[in-house]
Design a protein around this motif. Structure first.
Motif, PDB file in Angstrom:
ATOM      1  N   ASN A 340       0.815  -1.214   0.000  1.00 31.89           N
ATOM      2  CA  ASN A 340       0.000   0.000   0.000  1.00 31.89           C
ATOM      3  C   ASN A 340       0.847   1.262   0.000  1.00 31.89           C
ATOM      4  O   ASN A 340       0.357   2.343   0.336  1.00 31.89           O
ATOM      5  CB  ASN A 340      -0.951   0.004   1.198  1.00 31.89           C
ATOM      6  CG  ASN A 340      -2.073  -1.007   1.040  1.00 31.89           C
ATOM      7  OD1 ASN A 340      -2.624  -1.172  -0.057  1.00 31.89           O
ATOM      8  ND2 ASN A 340      -2.405  -1.714   2.112  1.00 31.89           N
ATOM      9  N   ASP A 341       2.129   1.138  -0.376  1.00 33.74           N
ATOM     10  CA  ASP A 341       2.954   2.340  -0.500  1.00 33.74           C
ATOM     11  C   ASP A 341       2.647   3.029  -1.827  1.00 33.74           C
ATOM     12  O   ASP A 341       1.966   2.489  -2.700  1.00 33.74           O
ATOM     13  CB  ASP A 341       4.442   1.984  -0.409  1.00 33.74           C
ATOM     14  CG  ASP A 341       4.866   0.950  -1.439  1.00 33.74           C
ATOM     15  OD1 ASP A 341       4.657   1.194  -2.650  1.00 33.74           O
ATOM     16  OD2 ASP A 341       5.361  -0.125  -1.043  1.00 33.74           O
ATOM     17  N   ASP A 342       3.159   4.248  -1.997  1.00 36.86           N
ATOM     18  CA  ASP A 342       2.832   5.052  -3.181  1.00 36.86           C
ATOM     19  C   ASP A 342       3.275   4.383  -4.472  1.00 36.86           C
ATOM     20  O   ASP A 342       2.566   4.432  -5.486  1.00 36.86           O
ATOM     21  CB  ASP A 342       3.492   6.440  -3.065  1.00 36.86           C
ATOM     22  CG  ASP A 342       2.768   7.330  -2.057  1.00 36.86           C
ATOM     23  OD1 ASP A 342       1.623   6.992  -1.707  1.00 36.86           O
ATOM     24  OD2 ASP A 342       3.357   8.339  -1.635  1.00 36.86           O
ATOM     25  N   THR A 343       4.464   3.742  -4.455  1.00 36.57           N
ATOM     26  CA  THR A 343       4.980   3.117  -5.684  1.00 36.57           C
ATOM     27  C   THR A 343       4.052   2.011  -6.160  1.00 36.57           C
ATOM     28  O   THR A 343       3.695   1.946  -7.344  1.00 36.57           O
ATOM     29  CB  THR A 343       6.391   2.553  -5.445  1.00 36.57           C
ATOM     30  OG1 THR A 343       7.266   3.614  -5.066  1.00 36.57           O
ATOM     31  CG2 THR A 343       6.920   1.888  -6.700  1.00 36.57           C
ATOM     32  N   ASP A 344       3.644   1.133  -5.248  1.00 36.29           N
ATOM     33  CA  ASP A 344       2.762   0.032  -5.653  1.00 36.29           C
ATOM     34  C   ASP A 344       1.395   0.545  -6.077  1.00 36.29           C
ATOM     35  O   ASP A 344       0.795   0.033  -7.041  1.00 36.29           O
ATOM     36  CB  ASP A 344       2.626  -0.978  -4.509  1.00 36.29           C
ATOM     37  CG  ASP A 344       3.764  -1.987  -4.502  1.00 36.29           C
ATOM     38  OD1 ASP A 344       4.770  -1.741  -5.194  1.00 36.29           O
ATOM     39  OD2 ASP A 344       3.661  -3.021  -3.823  1.00 36.29           O
ATOM     40  N   GLN A 385      15.793  -8.309 -19.011  1.00 33.98           N
ATOM     41  CA  GLN A 385      16.492  -9.577 -18.794  1.00 33.98           C
ATOM     42  C   GLN A 385      15.701 -10.524 -17.879  1.00 33.98           C
ATOM     43  O   GLN A 385      16.233 -11.500 -17.371  1.00 33.98           O
ATOM     44  CB  GLN A 385      17.875  -9.306 -18.185  1.00 33.98           C
ATOM     45  CG  GLN A 385      18.739  -8.362 -18.991  1.00 33.98           C
ATOM     46  CD  GLN A 385      18.976  -8.851 -20.405  1.00 33.98           C
ATOM     47  OE1 GLN A 385      19.196 -10.050 -20.619  1.00 33.98           O
ATOM     48  NE2 GLN A 385      18.912  -7.937 -21.371  1.00 33.98           N
ATOM     49  N   GLY A 386      14.444 -10.198 -17.672  1.00 33.09           N
ATOM     50  CA  GLY A 386      13.610 -11.041 -16.819  1.00 33.09           C
ATOM     51  C   GLY A 386      13.651 -10.665 -15.358  1.00 33.09           C
ATOM     52  O   GLY A 386      12.968 -11.275 -14.527  1.00 33.09           O
ATOM     53  N   GLU A 387      14.445  -9.640 -15.008  1.00 33.17           N
ATOM     54  CA  GLU A 387      14.508  -9.204 -13.610  1.00 33.17           C
ATOM     55  C   GLU A 387      13.210  -8.486 -13.223  1.00 33.17           C
ATOM     56  O   GLU A 387      12.496  -7.978 -14.078  1.00 33.17           O
ATOM     57  CB  GLU A 387      15.715  -8.284 -13.390  1.00 33.17           C
ATOM     58  CG  GLU A 387      15.605  -6.917 -14.040  1.00 33.17           C
ATOM     59  CD  GLU A 387      16.066  -6.880 -15.491  1.00 33.17           C
ATOM     60  OE1 GLU A 387      16.399  -5.787 -15.972  1.00 33.17           O
ATOM     61  OE2 GLU A 387      16.060  -7.938 -16.146  1.00 33.17           O
ATOM     62  N   ILE A 388      12.930  -8.460 -11.936  1.00 34.08           N
ATOM     63  CA  ILE A 388      11.711  -7.806 -11.441  1.00 34.08           C
ATOM     64  C   ILE A 388      12.091  -6.512 -10.733  1.00 34.08           C
ATOM     65  O   ILE A 388      12.908  -6.508  -9.809  1.00 34.08           O
ATOM     66  CB  ILE A 388      10.948  -8.733 -10.472  1.00 34.08           C
ATOM     67  CG1 ILE A 388      10.526 -10.014 -11.197  1.00 34.08           C
ATOM     68  CG2 ILE A 388       9.720  -8.025  -9.910  1.00 34.08           C
ATOM     69  CD1 ILE A 388       9.605  -9.812 -12.388  1.00 34.08           C
ATOM     70  N   TRP A 389      11.499  -5.411 -11.191  1.00 30.77           N
ATOM     71  CA  TRP A 389      11.754  -4.100 -10.588  1.00 30.77           C
ATOM     72  C   TRP A 389      10.680  -3.783  -9.560  1.00 30.77           C
ATOM     73  O   TRP A 389       9.489  -3.978  -9.797  1.00 30.77           O
ATOM     74  CB  TRP A 389      11.770  -3.019 -11.661  1.00 30.77           C
ATOM     75  CG  TRP A 389      12.966  -3.115 -12.562  1.00 30.77           C
ATOM     76  CD1 TRP A 389      14.218  -3.501 -12.221  1.00 30.77           C
ATOM     77  CD2 TRP A 389      12.994  -2.832 -13.962  1.00 30.77           C
ATOM     78  NE1 TRP A 389      15.051  -3.472 -13.312  1.00 30.77           N
ATOM     79  CE2 TRP A 389      14.321  -3.068 -14.401  1.00 30.77           C
ATOM     80  CE3 TRP A 389      12.047  -2.409 -14.891  1.00 30.77           C
ATOM     81  CZ2 TRP A 389      14.716  -2.877 -15.724  1.00 30.77           C
ATOM     82  CZ3 TRP A 389      12.428  -2.216 -16.212  1.00 30.77           C
ATOM     83  CH2 TRP A 389      13.754  -2.446 -16.618  1.00 30.77           C
ATOM     84  N   LEU A 390      11.110  -3.245  -8.430  1.00 31.11           N
ATOM     85  CA  LEU A 390      10.181  -2.912  -7.349  1.00 31.11           C
ATOM     86  C   LEU A 390      10.165  -1.414  -7.058  1.00 31.11           C
ATOM     87  O   LEU A 390       9.487  -0.969  -6.138  1.00 31.11           O
ATOM     88  CB  LEU A 390      10.569  -3.676  -6.070  1.00 31.11           C
ATOM     89  CG  LEU A 390      10.664  -5.200  -6.215  1.00 31.11           C
ATOM     90  CD1 LEU A 390      11.157  -5.820  -4.909  1.00 31.11           C
ATOM     91  CD2 LEU A 390       9.331  -5.801  -6.620  1.00 31.11           C
ATOM     92  N   ASN A 391      10.902  -0.635  -7.838  1.00 27.42           N
ATOM     93  CA  ASN A 391      11.006   0.795  -7.548  1.00 27.42           C
ATOM     94  C   ASN A 391      10.132   1.611  -8.493  1.00 27.42           C
ATOM     95  O   ASN A 391       9.318   1.065  -9.245  1.00 27.42           O
ATOM     96  CB  ASN A 391      12.470   1.239  -7.639  1.00 27.42           C
ATOM     97  CG  ASN A 391      13.104   0.832  -8.968  1.00 27.42           C
ATOM     98  OD1 ASN A 391      12.415   0.776  -9.979  1.00 27.42           O
ATOM     99  ND2 ASN A 391      14.393   0.536  -8.949  1.00 27.42           N
ATOM    100  N   GLU A 392      10.348   2.929  -8.505  1.00 28.75           N
ATOM    101  CA  GLU A 392       9.503   3.824  -9.285  1.00 28.75           C
ATOM    102  C   GLU A 392       9.714   3.664 -10.797  1.00 28.75           C
ATOM    103  O   GLU A 392       8.947   4.216 -11.589  1.00 28.75           O
ATOM    104  CB  GLU A 392       9.750   5.269  -8.871  1.00 28.75           C
ATOM    105  CG  GLU A 392       9.265   5.570  -7.462  1.00 28.75           C
ATOM    106  CD  GLU A 392       9.411   7.043  -7.102  1.00 28.75           C
ATOM    107  OE1 GLU A 392       9.905   7.805  -7.961  1.00 28.75           O
ATOM    108  OE2 GLU A 392       9.019   7.420  -5.984  1.00 28.75           O
ATOM    109  N   ARG A 393      10.740   2.948 -11.179  1.00 31.50           N
ATOM    110  CA  ARG A 393      10.967   2.732 -12.601  1.00 31.50           C
ATOM    111  C   ARG A 393       9.780   2.031 -13.241  1.00 31.50           C
ATOM    112  O   ARG A 393       9.507   2.210 -14.432  1.00 31.50           O
ATOM    113  CB  ARG A 393      12.244   1.910 -12.791  1.00 31.50           C
ATOM    114  CG  ARG A 393      12.719   1.863 -14.237  1.00 31.50           C
ATOM    115  CD  ARG A 393      14.066   1.186 -14.336  1.00 31.50           C
ATOM    116  NE  ARG A 393      14.550   1.197 -15.708  1.00 31.50           N
ATOM    117  CZ  ARG A 393      15.673   0.640 -16.108  1.00 31.50           C
ATOM    118  NH1 ARG A 393      16.459   0.027 -15.220  1.00 31.50           N
ATOM    119  NH2 ARG A 393      16.046   0.684 -17.360  1.00 31.50           N
ATOM    120  N   THR A 394       9.080   1.213 -12.478  1.00 27.46           N
ATOM    121  CA  THR A 394       7.908   0.515 -13.024  1.00 27.46           C
ATOM    122  C   THR A 394       6.838   1.505 -13.477  1.00 27.46           C
ATOM    123  O   THR A 394       6.156   1.268 -14.473  1.00 27.46           O
ATOM    124  CB  THR A 394       7.310  -0.448 -11.982  1.00 27.46           C
ATOM    125  OG1 THR A 394       6.903   0.301 -10.825  1.00 27.46           O
ATOM    126  CG2 THR A 394       8.334  -1.484 -11.543  1.00 27.46           C
TER     127      THR A 394
END
Length: 411
Positions: A340-344, A385-394
């Protein structure tokens, strides 16, 4: 704990469990005419007998056989009968084994006497009654159930073996749960925990019996996972939804969907809501492409956010036209932003906007380039490359993809 992603699979082969009762292989072998013929043609008859023996009845006729507490004398007598059956079965196996080797018969074609390898040290007063029941129904259980016998032996290590035996007896009375052709898979719906929630499992079996249809292989595997892992009243709600309308069970479902994500009220509420949503779309249940995606939903929807996202997808069935969408759906739901943070929150918002944008332009699904890329356009957390991003880049990626869709890049 998260549900691990699984490879989606769907099996179309069906088994008809409503065929009539036929003479068992043991009866055929004792016929003098057939016995003489067997000596003459060797392994070919054995292969035939194996095929004949698989055509068994869908259920053992209702009888009054019940699990009960045995006296010492009754137990010894029953165990002695089982051990005699073992000796006879093992002797038969040794003879058959020689014929198999001489005639180069494959393992799939072999006819293995069920009781040939029972370990007398693992027999107690409860599982001995299960073996006794199997002996009383040779037309079903005399051949090719060595793995089932192994699993029944293991019941002796439980804390409440009587309850476990009562559950297994009811299963044995429904032999379509143990298709003989696939007995060697080691997945029989039996484990050390049958005594936990045994009353729940009896209710599940009652529902299966009441709603029985021509289950295919995948449905049976799923039913046995339900029987293995669901042991609470909340889990029973999930089982009821799936058994009463078993179309969903035609897709391979991870056991974790039942083991970890069905037995509490929180998770059961999520699963029931999801199943209701899927069942409200009968046109999807007849769509082969959608059925391949069912495990992605059932396995990975474990909270309100993944449920809402899945309902959004299910309300827009045009999405399933895209091969790339179907390809990435499993990982997309598994990695869906759940915090429930802003990024998500903003990541979820941009994913919803992408869906809305493509649904407004159904002609996009006629564009090959779009179809080939749509899954990755929506799966904004997946890097190149199949990596998962969890930051604001998404969020940045999502906005870029949305811009491409809305401004004619795929025209």
């Amino acid at each position: 704990m998260k549900v691990l992603p699984v490879i989606n699979a769907n099996y179309d082969n069906r088994m008809n469990f409503k065929s009539g009762v036929v003479k068992s292989a043991s009866n055929v072998l004792t016929s003098p005419e057939v016995a003489n013929t067997a000596k003459a043609v060797g392994g070919a008859v054995l292969v035939y007998l194996n095929v004949v023996n698989t055509k068994k009845s869908t259920e053992n006729k209702s009888d009054n056989y019940q699990i009960r507490e045995l006296s010492d004398t009754e137990y010894e007598q029953m165990k002695s009968k089982i051990m005699q059956a073992k000796e006879e079965a093992y002797a038969e196996w040794k003879n058959l084994k020689g014929d198999y080797e001489k005639n180069d018969i494959s393992c799939a074609e072999r006819n293995c006497p069920t009781f040939a390898f029972i370990d007398s040290g693992n027999i107690d007063q409860w599982n001995v009654q299960l073996f006794d029941y199997m002996l009383k129904h040779p037309e079903t259980y005399k051949y090719n159930y060595t793995k089932l016998a192994d699993n029944i032996e293991e019941i002796s290590v439980g804390d409440n073996n009587q309850k476990s035996a009562e559950v297994v007896l009811k299963m044995l009375k429904m032999p379509f749960l143990f298709p003989q052709e696939h007995n060697g898979t080691g997945h029989l719906g039996l484990n050390y925990y049958l005594s936990e929630g045994s009353d729940i499992r009896i209710k599940i079996l009652d529902m299966i019996e009441a709603n029985k249809t021509d289950y295919n292989e995948t449905q049976i595997f799923n039913l046995r996972d339900i029987l293995t892992w669901i042991n609470t009243k909340d889990g029973l709600r999930v089982a009821k939804k799936l058994i009463e309308k078993p179309e969903i069970l035609k897709s391979s479902i991870s056991e974790n969907a039942f083991r970890y994500y069905s037995n509490s009220k929180k998770y059961a509420d999520i699963k029931v809501a999801l199943i209701d949503k899927i069942n409200s779309k009968p046109e999807l249940l007849s769509d082969e492409n959608f059925m391949k995606c069912v495990p992605a939903f059932i396995n990975n929807v474990v909270d309100k956010h993944t449920l809402d996202f899945s309902c959004k997808i299910l309300d827009n069935p045009i999405l399933f036209k895209s091969d790339s969408f179907r390809k990435w759906l499993n990982g997309m739901i598994y990695e869906y932003p759940k915090c429930n943070d802003d990024t998500d929150k903003k990541t979820r918002e941009v994913m919803y906007r992408i869906i809305d944008a493509v649904v407004k332009r159904p002609e996009l699904f006629e564009n090959k380039k779009f179809n080939d890329e749509f899954g990755e356009l929506l799966f904004v957390r997946r890097g190149p490359q199949g990596e998962i991003w969890l930051n604001e880049r998404t969020i940045e990626i999502g906005k870029r993809n949305l811009f491409l869709i809305e401004n004619g890049y795929y025209n």
